[in-house]
Design a protein around this motif. Structure first.
Motif, PDB file in Angstrom:
ATOM      1  N   ASN A 248       0.827  -1.208   0.000  1.00 38.79           N
ATOM      2  CA  ASN A 248       0.000   0.000   0.000  1.00 38.79           C
ATOM      3  C   ASN A 248       0.859   1.255   0.000  1.00 38.79           C
ATOM      4  OD1 ASN A 248      -2.348  -1.521   0.044  1.00 38.79           O
ATOM      5  ND2 ASN A 248      -2.476  -1.517   2.287  1.00 38.79           N
ATOM      6  N   VAL A 249       1.950   1.211   0.770  1.00 40.86           N
ATOM      7  CA  VAL A 249       2.873   2.347   0.803  1.00 40.86           C
ATOM      8  C   VAL A 249       3.483   2.572  -0.570  1.00 40.86           C
ATOM      9  CG1 VAL A 249       5.040   3.203   1.751  1.00 40.86           C
ATOM     10  CG2 VAL A 249       3.383   2.096   3.246  1.00 40.86           C
ATOM     11  N   LEU A 250       3.942   1.493  -1.210  1.00 41.16           N
ATOM     12  CA  LEU A 250       4.540   1.615  -2.536  1.00 41.16           C
ATOM     13  C   LEU A 250       3.538   2.144  -3.556  1.00 41.16           C
ATOM     14  CD1 LEU A 250       6.785  -1.547  -2.904  1.00 41.16           C
ATOM     15  CD2 LEU A 250       7.497   0.826  -2.735  1.00 41.16           C
ATOM     16  N   LYS A 251       2.301   1.667  -3.462  1.00 39.22           N
ATOM     17  CA  LYS A 251       1.270   2.140  -4.382  1.00 39.22           C
ATOM     18  C   LYS A 251       1.052   3.636  -4.215  1.00 39.22           C
ATOM     19  CE  LYS A 251      -3.548   1.375  -5.724  1.00 39.22           C
ATOM     20  NZ  LYS A 251      -4.781   0.595  -5.445  1.00 39.22           N
ATOM     21  N   ALA A 252       1.009   4.096  -2.958  1.00 35.93           N
ATOM     22  CA  ALA A 252       0.823   5.525  -2.700  1.00 35.93           C
ATOM     23  C   ALA A 252       2.029   6.324  -3.175  1.00 35.93           C
ATOM     24  CB  ALA A 252       0.582   5.758  -1.208  1.00 35.93           C
ATOM     25  N   ARG A 253       3.224   5.788  -2.932  1.00 34.58           N
ATOM     26  CA  ARG A 253       4.425   6.487  -3.387  1.00 34.58           C
ATOM     27  C   ARG A 253       4.456   6.609  -4.900  1.00 34.58           C
ATOM     28  NH1 ARG A 253       9.608   4.362   0.154  1.00 34.58           N
ATOM     29  NH2 ARG A 253       9.291   5.739   1.939  1.00 34.58           N
ATOM     30  N   ARG A 258       4.124   9.865  -9.785  1.00 30.54           N
ATOM     31  CA  ARG A 258       3.458  10.140 -11.066  1.00 30.54           C
ATOM     32  C   ARG A 258       2.949  11.572 -11.121  1.00 30.54           C
ATOM     33  NH1 ARG A 258       1.470   4.712 -10.740  1.00 30.54           N
ATOM     34  NH2 ARG A 258      -0.365   5.467  -9.606  1.00 30.54           N
ATOM     35  N   MET A 259       2.376  12.035 -10.020  1.00 33.46           N
ATOM     36  CA  MET A 259       1.872  13.413  -9.980  1.00 33.46           C
ATOM     37  C   MET A 259       3.010  14.416 -10.130  1.00 33.46           C
ATOM     38  SD  MET A 259      -0.103  15.411  -6.910  1.00 33.46           S
ATOM     39  CE  MET A 259       1.414  15.500  -5.955  1.00 33.46           C
ATOM     40  N   LEU A 260       4.123  14.183  -9.430  1.00 35.86           N
ATOM     41  CA  LEU A 260       5.245  15.105  -9.504  1.00 35.86           C
ATOM     42  C   LEU A 260       5.866  15.114 -10.897  1.00 35.86           C
ATOM     43  CD1 LEU A 260       6.971  14.392  -6.066  1.00 35.86           C
ATOM     44  CD2 LEU A 260       5.501  16.326  -6.671  1.00 35.86           C
ATOM     45  N   ILE A 261       5.974  13.946 -11.513  1.00 41.77           N
ATOM     46  CA  ILE A 261       6.502  13.890 -12.878  1.00 41.77           C
ATOM     47  C   ILE A 261       5.582  14.643 -13.833  1.00 41.77           C
ATOM     48  CG2 ILE A 261       6.986  12.339 -14.812  1.00 41.77           C
ATOM     49  CD1 ILE A 261       7.989  10.292 -12.805  1.00 41.77           C
ATOM     50  N   ALA A 262       4.278  14.519 -13.638  1.00 42.00           N
ATOM     51  CA  ALA A 262       3.328  15.257 -14.476  1.00 42.00           C
ATOM     52  C   ALA A 262       3.495  16.759 -14.300  1.00 42.00           C
ATOM     53  CB  ALA A 262       1.898  14.833 -14.137  1.00 42.00           C
ATOM     54  N   SER A 350      -9.404  10.750   8.681  1.00 41.98           N
ATOM     55  CA  SER A 350      -8.757   9.438   8.683  1.00 41.98           C
ATOM     56  C   SER A 350      -7.676   9.400   7.625  1.00 41.98           C
ATOM     57  CB  SER A 350      -9.795   8.357   8.385  1.00 41.98           C
ATOM     58  OG  SER A 350     -10.386   8.582   7.134  1.00 41.98           O
ATOM     59  N   ASP A 351      -6.669   8.582   7.895  1.00 40.70           N
ATOM     60  CA  ASP A 351      -5.534   8.339   6.993  1.00 40.70           C
ATOM     61  C   ASP A 351      -4.549   9.497   6.942  1.00 40.70           C
ATOM     62  OD1 ASP A 351      -6.557   5.899   6.378  1.00 40.70           O
ATOM     63  OD2 ASP A 351      -7.585   6.609   4.574  1.00 40.70           O
ATOM     64  N   HIS A 352      -5.035  10.734   7.031  1.00 38.18           N
ATOM     65  CA  HIS A 352      -4.201  11.924   6.887  1.00 38.18           C
ATOM     66  C   HIS A 352      -3.385  11.796   5.603  1.00 38.18           C
ATOM     67  CE1 HIS A 352      -5.678  13.244  10.644  1.00 38.18           C
ATOM     68  NE2 HIS A 352      -5.042  12.313  11.348  1.00 38.18           N
ATOM     69  N   ASN A 353      -2.065  11.953   5.754  1.00 41.23           N
ATOM     70  CA  ASN A 353      -1.235  11.890   4.556  1.00 41.23           C
ATOM     71  C   ASN A 353      -0.210  10.780   4.647  1.00 41.23           C
ATOM     72  OD1 ASN A 353       0.150  13.207   6.631  1.00 41.23           O
ATOM     73  ND2 ASN A 353       1.624  14.031   5.170  1.00 41.23           N
ATOM     74  N   ARG A 354      -0.467   9.773   5.471  1.00 40.34           N
ATOM     75  CA  ARG A 354       0.605   8.844   5.769  1.00 40.34           C
ATOM     76  C   ARG A 354       0.976   7.986   4.573  1.00 40.34           C
ATOM     77  NH1 ARG A 354       2.034   8.893  10.880  1.00 40.34           N
ATOM     78  NH2 ARG A 354       0.676   9.892  12.399  1.00 40.34           N
ATOM     79  N   HIS A 355      -0.024   7.394   3.930  1.00 44.18           N
ATOM     80  CA  HIS A 355       0.325   6.538   2.802  1.00 44.18           C
ATOM     81  C   HIS A 355       0.918   7.338   1.668  1.00 44.18           C
ATOM     82  CE1 HIS A 355      -1.033   2.835   4.444  1.00 44.18           C
ATOM     83  NE2 HIS A 355      -2.294   3.231   4.570  1.00 44.18           N
ATOM     84  N   GLU A 356       0.465   8.592   1.491  1.00 41.25           N
ATOM     85  CA  GLU A 356       0.970   9.369   0.364  1.00 41.25           C
ATOM     86  C   GLU A 356       2.436   9.714   0.534  1.00 41.25           C
ATOM     87  OE1 GLU A 356      -0.231  13.282  -2.217  1.00 41.25           O
ATOM     88  OE2 GLU A 356      -1.722  12.087  -1.193  1.00 41.25           O
ATOM     89  N   ASN A 357       2.912   9.742   1.754  1.00 40.15           N
ATOM     90  CA  ASN A 357       4.300  10.099   1.989  1.00 40.15           C
ATOM     91  C   ASN A 357       5.158   8.891   2.329  1.00 40.15           C
ATOM     92  OD1 ASN A 357       4.392  13.188   1.978  1.00 40.15           O
ATOM     93  ND2 ASN A 357       2.595  12.716   3.209  1.00 40.15           N
ATOM     94  N   GLY A 358       4.606   7.708   2.136  1.00 38.86           N
ATOM     95  CA  GLY A 358       5.421   6.522   2.329  1.00 38.86           C
ATOM     96  C   GLY A 358       5.577   6.128   3.771  1.00 38.86           C
ATOM     97  N   ILE A 359       4.645   6.481   4.672  1.00 41.03           N
ATOM     98  CA  ILE A 359       4.726   6.128   6.082  1.00 41.03           C
ATOM     99  C   ILE A 359       3.540   5.254   6.406  1.00 41.03           C
ATOM    100  CG2 ILE A 359       4.777   7.010   8.438  1.00 41.03           C
ATOM    101  CD1 ILE A 359       5.788   9.640   7.296  1.00 41.03           C
ATOM    102  N   THR A 360       3.793   4.177   7.133  1.00 40.07           N
ATOM    103  CA  THR A 360       2.700   3.306   7.510  1.00 40.07           C
ATOM    104  C   THR A 360       2.883   2.859   8.945  1.00 40.07           C
ATOM    105  OG1 THR A 360       1.494   1.321   6.902  1.00 40.07           O
ATOM    106  CG2 THR A 360       3.884   1.208   6.748  1.00 40.07           C
ATOM    107  N   HIS A 361       1.793   2.485   9.590  1.00 42.68           N
ATOM    108  CA  HIS A 361       1.858   2.034  10.971  1.00 42.68           C
ATOM    109  C   HIS A 361       2.258   0.564  11.019  1.00 42.68           C
ATOM    110  CE1 HIS A 361       0.357   5.636  12.818  1.00 42.68           C
ATOM    111  NE2 HIS A 361      -0.625   5.673  11.951  1.00 42.68           N
TER     112      HIS A 361
END
Length: 395
Positions: A248-253, A258-262, A350-361
């Motif tokens: 899930n972390v990798l998918k979010a990363r 992809r967004m930054l490259i765009a 919920s979730d905040h920004n954790r998965h998007e920044n590569g952080i998981t519990h």
């Protein structure tokens, strides 16, 4: 939003292409659309990143600064450029002429530097996570952004010296005024070459190299997580399949990259016509500065470069799930009374920004070491249980 596309090809004559009503209407409409999207889109990005808890991350902090630069373009550059051509005369005074050119240089320089900083931070966070954690603290990254704005301001400040308004009396007796750089006070050929290399070609080449390394690192990490891998036991005895959360972390990363490259590609594409026109103007033997075509080309390339400032918010909205959620939360927040009777804002968080920044519990008493790319997940003091022991002996 190029910083050195000054108005050399505004001709002092009475037969002017923008005297035609149909041409005026077309460009007024297009520039108005760009201004509205740039103003409201970047303002929304700034508010969402500032007030949404799920978007309080380092990457989004950088993107908010990029939105500030784009917002300045909308306020100080879009209509000023159009007014200078539509009226065939600069009516805003000498000081605002200098401010107009200064903000051009400031916003362009800050934008490209911020994109490089974001790319570098993502590269270190994904490919060298241990070094990143010790080296790139939040305080240092805020200092980096401060340095970026200071460097951009210093680079743009000479415009207050060599940019000025020039008056010319037409055959009709009217006085025409243009906002332009005085060629006697600077070497424009050298400056344009320096801008092309240092503020366009070199940063784009550097970002292409870093994003390629990032993509390779994510691909290798994804291959590592393809198998059953490692699992960990929590305090209550439950088995935690770490690879599931890691995927899930990798998918979010991958989504963030992809967004930054765009965003980088949009910057490169929107500013390419402006850079090409500058090269043609300086070294093209058949470029006619006084022709209607050159005037239309200049205004059109300005418009395309300004489109970059209004399209970035759309990229965030389409490519970032967390940004869309944060925007909905900000728009749908409603006041309600809490148990103590005070007015509180009720928003989903919920979730905040954790998965998007590569952080998981990860469970607190176990940790997984996947490979060098996934070392950023190993942030607590835990024990490692090997795959063959867990899968071969536990039931």
């Amino acid at each position: 939003m190029n910083n050195e596309t000054l108005l050399y090809n505004v001709s002092f004559n009475e037969d002017y292409i923008f005297d035609r009503t149909d041409v005026k209407v077309i460009f007024i409409t297009l520039y108005t659309i760009v201004f509205v999207c740039c103003f409201f889109g970047n303002l929304m990005v700034i508010f969402v990143v500032t007030f949404s808890r799920r978007l309080r991350s380092i990457t989004n902090f950088f993107l908010a600064n990029l939105a500030v630069a784009d917002f300045c373009v909308g306020i100080f550059c879009v209509y000023q450029t159009l007014t200078n051509y539509l009226m065939n005369s600069w009516q805003l005074g000498d000081f605002l002429c200098k401010v107009y050119m200064f903000v051009h240089a400031l916003s362009y320089t800050a934008s490209i530097l911020i994109l490089v900083v974001v790319c570098t931070e993502r590269y270190l966070a994904i490919v060298h996570p241990i070094k990143c954690r010790s080296m790139l603290t939040r305080r240092r990254l805020r200092m980096v952004i401060g340095v970026v704005w200071i460097l951009a301001a210093v680079y743009a400040s000479p415009r207050f010296f060599y940019v000025e308004t020039i008056s010319n009396r037409l055959n009709s007796g009217d006085v025409d005024i243009i906002c332009i750089a005085n060629i006697k006070k600077h070497n424009k050929n050298v400056l344009d070459v320096v801008n092309l290399v240092l503020l366009y070609l070199l940063p784009l080449f550097l970002m292409c190299c870093l994003y390629t390394r990032i993509a390779i690192g994510l691909w290798r990490s994804s291959a590592t997580l393809g198998g059953p891998g490692l699992v960990a036991r929590t305090k209550n005895g439950r088995i935690h399949h770490v690879h599931t959360s890691s995927r899930n972390v990798l998918k979010a990363r991958r989504g963030v990259i992809r967004m930054l490259i765009a965003v980088v590609m949009m910057f490169a594409v929107c500013n390419l016509p402006q850079q090409a026109r500058i090269l043609w103007r300086h070294w093209g033997p058949n470029y006619d500065h006084a022709s209607d075509f050159s005037t239309l080309l200049t205004v059109s390339t300005f418009l395309i470069s300004y489109m970059n400032s209004c399209l970035n918010p759309l990229l965030y909205a389409f490519l970032s799930r967390n940004f869309r959620k944060g925007m909905r939360e900000l728009l749908h927040c409603r006041g309600s009374r809490n148990n103590g009777g005070a007015l509180a804002m009720v928003c989903a968080s919920s979730d905040h920004n954790r998965h998007e920044n590569g952080i998981t519990h990860v469970p607190q008493n176990s940790v997984v070491r996947l490979n060098s790319v996934q070392d950023s997940l190993s942030t607590t003091r835990q024990t490692i249980t090997r795959h063959n022991t867990l899968y071969g002996k536990r039931t």
